[in-house]
Design a protein around this motif. Structure first.
Motif, short mmCIF file in Angstrom:
data_model
loop_
_atom_site.label_atom_id
_atom_site.label_comp_id
_atom_site.label_asym_id
_atom_site.label_seq_id
_atom_site.Cartn_x
_atom_site.Cartn_y
_atom_site.Cartn_z
N TRP A 124 0.84 -1.20 0.00
CA TRP A 124 0.00 0.00 0.00
C TRP A 124 0.88 1.25 0.00
CZ3 TRP A 124 -4.24 2.21 -1.26
CH2 TRP A 124 -4.61 3.43 -0.70
N ALA B 100 -6.51 7.36 -0.02
CA ALA B 100 -6.70 7.20 -1.47
C ALA B 100 -7.22 8.48 -2.10
CB ALA B 100 -7.65 6.04 -1.75
N TRP C 225 -8.03 8.73 -8.08
CA TRP C 225 -8.19 8.09 -6.77
C TRP C 225 -9.15 8.85 -5.87
CZ3 TRP C 225 -6.66 3.68 -8.08
CH2 TRP C 225 -5.61 3.56 -8.98
N ALA D 140 -12.40 7.24 -4.69
CA ALA D 140 -12.49 6.32 -3.54
C ALA D 140 -13.34 6.93 -2.44
CB ALA D 140 -11.10 6.00 -3.02
#
Length: 151
Positions: free
Chosen positions: A37, A96, A103, A106
């Motif tokens: 991540w 995110a 992104w 998200a």
């Protein structure tokens, strides 16, 4: 989710001072899933917005304890943004969304109640070592990213 007032760690003598002028992600540096991540964030954080701390570092451990989290069983990443700690799905979705387009989408998942999001997050967190494995040593950033890691 705000567990404590903003910047409360600044008044905790057990938490070493650190640069908190950028959002900070505290993560399990031995977890391959968590380190993946972090690598994802490093690749997509074009503005260099985030800073990182491994949970195994003295600062990471102090922050986990400050927020009442288990400092040996890191079942959540912590996002500290504007002095506020966000945990579990809230923290991940905010991380995110902070990466910018595409992104930011998200953030749409934040409309789902935490009572749905967090159990899914916890299921993955509990099984993260089974899913991706565990490192024998803590995550080490590349020289080009080293400046973004605190402690």
């Amino acid at each position: 989710m705000q567990l404590r007032p903003a910047y409360s760690y600044r008044n905790d003598p057990a938490v070493p001072a650190f640069a908190d002028d950028h959002p900070v992600i505290v993560f399990d540096g031995e977890c391959i899933f968590c380190s993946g991540w972090v690598n994802f964030v490093l690749r997509h954080d074009r503005k260099g917005r985030y800073r990182f701390i491994t949970a195994q570092s003295p600062l990471g451990e102090a922050l986990y304890k400050h927020y009442g989290l288990d400092s040996r069983n890191y079942e959540t990443n912590v996002l500290i943004e504007d002095g506020i700690a966000y945990l579990k799905s809230e923290g991940s979705l905010r991380m995110a969304a902070g990466l910018g387009f595409p992104w930011t989408f998200a953030g749409v998942f934040r409309v789902l109640p935490r009572s749905i999001r967090d159990p899914l997050y916890e299921l993955v967190a509990r099984n993260r070592y089974r899913i991706a494995g565990r490192r024998d040593s803590c995550f080490v950033p590349t020289p080009e990213h080293r400046a973004r890691f605190l402690a």
